[in-house]
Design an enzyme around this catalytic site. Structure first.
Site, short mmCIF file in Angstrom:
data_model
loop_
_atom_site.label_atom_id
_atom_site.label_comp_id
_atom_site.label_asym_id
_atom_site.label_seq_id
_atom_site.Cartn_x
_atom_site.Cartn_y
_atom_site.Cartn_z
N GLU A 84 0.86 -1.19 0.00
CA GLU A 84 0.00 0.00 0.00
C GLU A 84 0.89 1.24 0.00
OE1 GLU A 84 -2.82 2.55 2.88
OE2 GLU A 84 -3.04 0.40 3.16
N HIS A 97 -9.11 1.35 -0.61
CA HIS A 97 -8.35 2.31 0.18
C HIS A 97 -9.27 3.42 0.66
CE1 HIS A 97 -5.42 5.53 1.04
NE2 HIS A 97 -4.56 4.54 1.23
N ASP A 122 2.45 1.93 3.91
CA ASP A 122 1.70 3.17 3.68
C ASP A 122 2.68 4.33 3.47
OD1 ASP A 122 -0.47 4.74 3.15
OD2 ASP A 122 -1.39 4.56 5.14
#
Length: 365
Positions: free
Chosen positions: A52, A207, A328
């Site tokens: 991600e 997301h 992230d």
């Protein structure tokens, strides 16, 4: 398998063990970590795939990011994020090498194409973004994979772009940034998209979006609750539950959804979901309990939740085969995320599954 996918797989196979794949001294070979009580030692080599990882791509008509909304992020923090979001080689690869990250799976930072009201522009932007992402991957095939954008404003065009992204561009899957102008993935117009995803064997990463669909009284006068502290997890987990309750996985049992941030609250709600579903007349009769869909069709990632207690609870709730590593980047620090992965109370086999094995299987990397 397309020519692009075959070439990519060949490069990955032949490059294993090279300096490009090694990245740093913190990467794991099977069996070595046992000497350290299940934790990798200083000279172990762990293949780490983070899935991600945000990027800003050039050439898009649609402007804006999650950083330009109402969330009171500190200016010095957002400045650092904006420095890193469009970068590939100067900061990103150096960060990966310094922290032993073998590969980042890149995706368009939110809101992506989801908030574009003009369907034709959304289709064009998705194509431009996916082509730009494919170029990044082609230049660094052992270091980057990609989750393609989908222009859900035009479901038929989204199906065409999904097939192009997988078959021609060699993408690993897709990422959708929340709702698309107030429309959710359980709605009937998106059934052809789910059919295409099942046909392609491609997972969809759901997301959070920075764009709420309306006023939420709970957030009034509390802007801190907007975004990563609360609302994103609640909204994204609710969106995933819409997909479950809408019967998507009954219609398309081979479809795969991935949610980040240790499951956006969902793994910890499984017992209550299974109990309360018996008391509710659902609009769509489901063939299974909610827990079955949350262990068969949905996977979770560790992004932004770097706590061993939460990790162990997620593993017990959804199963070790459904937990994947994510950082992230650049919104979270790679050194903290990788340190959490390396120090977590995991057997060597389970650590390898979370670090890369599950991503390789689900995203066909």
């Amino acid at each position: 398998m397309s020519a692009a996918q075959w070439t990519r797989r060949k490069v990955l196979n032949t490059a294993a063990g090279t300096a490009a794949l090694a990245g740093a001294s913190a990467l794991t070979a099977p069996g070595v970590a046992e000497a350290h009580g299940g934790r990798p030692g200083p000279h172990d080599r762990l293949r780490i795939i983070a899935i991600e990882e945000a990027i800003i791509l050039p050439g898009l008509i649609t402007q804006g990011t999650a950083l330009n909304g109402a969330i009171p992020f500190k200016p010095e923090v957002t400045a650092e994020w904006f420095k890193r979001l469009p970068d590939v080689t100067e900061y990103r690869l150096a960060d990966m090498d310094a922290n032993g990250v073998t590969m980042q799976v890149l995706s368009l930072t939110p809101p992506g194409v989801q908030m574009q009201p003009d369907a034709a522009i959304a289709v064009r932007d998705a194509q431009v973004a996916n082509d730009a992402l494919a170029a990044v991957i082609a230049a660094h095939p052992t270091r980057f994979g990609g989750l393609a954008a989908l222009p859900l404003q035009d479901p038929r065009a989204a199906v065409r772009e999904a097939r192009r992204a997988i078959r021609d561009l060699g993408m690993a899957g897709f990422l959708v940034n929340g709702h698309t102008n107030g429309h959710y993935l359980d709605e009937p117009q998106f059934r052809p998209v789910w059919a295409a995803l099942e046909e392609l064997g491609a997972a969809l990463y759901l997301h959070p979006t920075p764009a709420p669909t309306g006023d939420w009284g709970l957030l009034k006068d509390r802007p801190e609750l907007v975004g990563p502290l609360y609302s994103w997890a609640a909204e994204t987990g609710g969106h995933a539950l819409r997909v479950v309750l809408g019967g998507v996985f009954d219609d398309f049992p081979g479809a795969r959804l991935i949610v980040g941030h240790m499951g956006e609250f969902l793994p910890y709600m499984i017992p209550r979901l299974d109990v309360q579903i018996r008391n509710i007349n659902t609009k769509v009769p489901l063939k299974r309990k909610p827990s079955d869909y949350l262990t068969r069709n949905i996977a979770v990632t560790t992004s932004g939740v770097m706590d061993d207690n939460m990790l162990q609870a997620a593993i017990r709730s959804v199963g070790i085969d459904n937990v994947l590593f994510a950082i992230d980047y650049p919104f979270e620090r790679s050194e903290q995320a990788v340190g959490f992965l390396r120090d977590a109370s995991l057997s060597p086999g389970h650590r390898r599954k979370i670090a890369s094995g599950n991503a390789e299987r689900i995203l066909k990397l």
